[in-house]
Design a protein around this motif. Sequence first.
Motif, mmCIF file in Angstrom:
data_model
loop_
_atom_site.group_PDB
_atom_site.id
_atom_site.type_symbol
_atom_site.label_atom_id
_atom_site.label_comp_id
_atom_site.label_asym_id
_atom_site.label_seq_id
_atom_site.Cartn_x
_atom_site.Cartn_y
_atom_site.Cartn_z
ATOM 1 N N THR A 1 123.457 -5.068 21.245
ATOM 2 C CA THR A 1 124.362 -5.404 20.072
ATOM 3 C C THR A 1 124.497 -6.824 19.953
ATOM 4 O O THR A 1 124.462 -7.621 19.031
ATOM 5 N N ARG A 2 124.724 -7.127 21.092
ATOM 6 C CA ARG A 2 125.088 -9.034 21.336
ATOM 7 C C ARG A 2 123.846 -9.599 21.089
ATOM 8 O O ARG A 2 123.905 -10.897 20.399
ATOM 9 N N GLU A 3 122.531 -9.426 21.388
ATOM 10 C CA GLU A 3 121.370 -10.141 21.302
ATOM 11 C C GLU A 3 120.822 -10.085 19.907
ATOM 12 O O GLU A 3 120.074 -10.784 19.541
ATOM 13 N N TRP A 4 121.149 -8.711 19.278
ATOM 14 C CA TRP A 4 120.705 -8.786 17.813
ATOM 15 C C TRP A 4 121.863 -9.115 16.872
ATOM 16 O O TRP A 4 122.002 -8.696 15.899
ATOM 17 N N HIS A 5 122.287 -10.115 17.222
ATOM 18 C CA HIS A 5 123.669 -10.680 16.221
ATOM 19 C C HIS A 5 123.156 -11.098 14.864
ATOM 20 O O HIS A 5 124.055 -11.055 13.964
ATOM 21 N N TRP B 1 124.297 -8.596 12.224
ATOM 22 C CA TRP B 1 125.447 -8.806 11.750
ATOM 23 C C TRP B 1 125.903 -10.166 11.158
ATOM 24 O O TRP B 1 126.426 -10.217 9.910
ATOM 25 N N ASP B 2 125.257 -11.341 11.778
ATOM 26 C CA ASP B 2 125.503 -12.483 11.214
ATOM 27 C C ASP B 2 124.768 -12.950 9.908
ATOM 28 O O ASP B 2 125.270 -13.536 9.177
ATOM 29 N N SER C 1 132.565 -5.567 13.359
ATOM 30 C CA SER C 1 131.931 -5.965 14.600
ATOM 31 C C SER C 1 133.212 -6.587 15.646
ATOM 32 O O SER C 1 132.784 -6.332 16.786
ATOM 33 N N ASN D 1 129.754 -2.259 15.283
ATOM 34 C CA ASN D 1 128.484 -2.486 15.554
ATOM 35 C C ASN D 1 127.628 -1.906 16.667
ATOM 36 O O ASN D 1 126.501 -1.478 16.568
#
Length: 354
Positions: free
Chosen positions: A169-173, A176-177, A187, A192
Motif C-alpha cells: 500500500t505504501r510503495e504503490w502510493h 492514491w496520490d 487513505s 487503501n
Amino acid sequence: MPSVPQTYTISDFIEWNSKKQLLLAPDFQRGSVWSPSAKVFLIDTILNDYPIPQVYFRTNIDPVSQSMLREVVDGQQRLRAILEFASGKLKLTSKAPRHRGKTYQDLDVEDQELFLSYKIPAVQLINASNADVLEIFARLNSYSVKVTPAELRHAEYSEPVKWAIYDATREWHVLWDTYKLVSVRDSVRLKNTSLIAELFMALDDGLDDGGEHAINKYYKTRKDEEEEYFKPLRERMDLIIREILDNAEEGFKDTTFFDAPNFLALFCAVGFLRGFLPNSRATIEIEGLAGVGVDWQIGRVRLAEFAQAFDEQDDEVQRYAFFVAASKSTTHRISSRKPRFQALVKALHRNVAA
C-alpha cells in the motif's frame, strides 16, 4: 491529581529503566506482544525522525525516600521495543531499509545520537489512583472516532500478512496520490489497505466475494504464514499494476476503471489472462482463457467503450449491459464481480468478441 504534558528523550527512558525507576508491566498494560516486524517499524520511524504517539505514565512520588517510580499506563509496547533496540538485542530488518541488518551498536554515531535524543511526547499523571487512571482513559476514549475495519486490523495484527499488505500500500502510493483510487481522507483511515488486501486475496485464492468480512477472514487464515509466502503474490501484483498503468492512456485515470471496484475487476482480468489468477467461481465458463495474454491495442479501445457506456449508464446496449448493470449493484458480491470480470477478460483478449 495533576497531569503534566511533557517530552522526554529516549536517553531519559533508558536511564530510568537502568535505575529501576520505570515500570513497564503494571496492571493497566498487557504483556509484551509486539512482533519483531512491529518493533523494527517503530525504530525505523524514530530513525527517520517521524512522530510517534505519546505515552502516559503514572508518576508516584515518595517524599520520604525522595524517589520517583514511573508506571507506564499506555505505551508499554513502544517503550519495550525502544529499550530492546538500545540494549543491542533487536536487529533491524527490511522494515528499516536504510539500516537493515544493524543493531544499535552498528549505527553511525550520528544515528545513535539522533536515536538517543529523539523526543517522546508524554503525559505524567502525578500520584494518580487507579480510579483516576481509569477515568482518564474512559474520557479519552469517549472522544475517539470509531476506527475503520482497516485501522482495527492494522492495530490487531503484527504478522507478515499485515506487513506485506501495508508495505505494498505504501510503495504503490501513486495509486492514491495520482490516480485517486482511494481518497486522501480514506487513505488516512487506511482504507487503501483494504483494496490492496483484495488484490492479494484474488492472487492467492481467485476472485470471489470480498468486503471487510472477507478481508478479516484472509488476515486470520494467513496470520501464521511467513514473509516468504507473500513475496510471489507481491511480485505478481506489481507486474499487473505496472502493466495496467503502462497501458493507461491520457484521461483513462478519470474513468470507472480507477474507481476501486472496477480497478479490482480490471486487475483480476489482466492477472487471469497472464495466468496469475487461480480459478474460482468467477472463472467458470472462461477457464480456457487463463494465461492466453492481453491485447492492449484492442483492449484500450474496448475499455474506453466500457467507460463511456458506464458514464452514460447505458445498460440498454447489449454489448455492455452486463458490465453496466453489475457496476450499479453491490460491488463485494461475486454475483456483481463475475459479470464485470468476465466482460473485461473478453474485452482484453483479441480472439474473443466483447
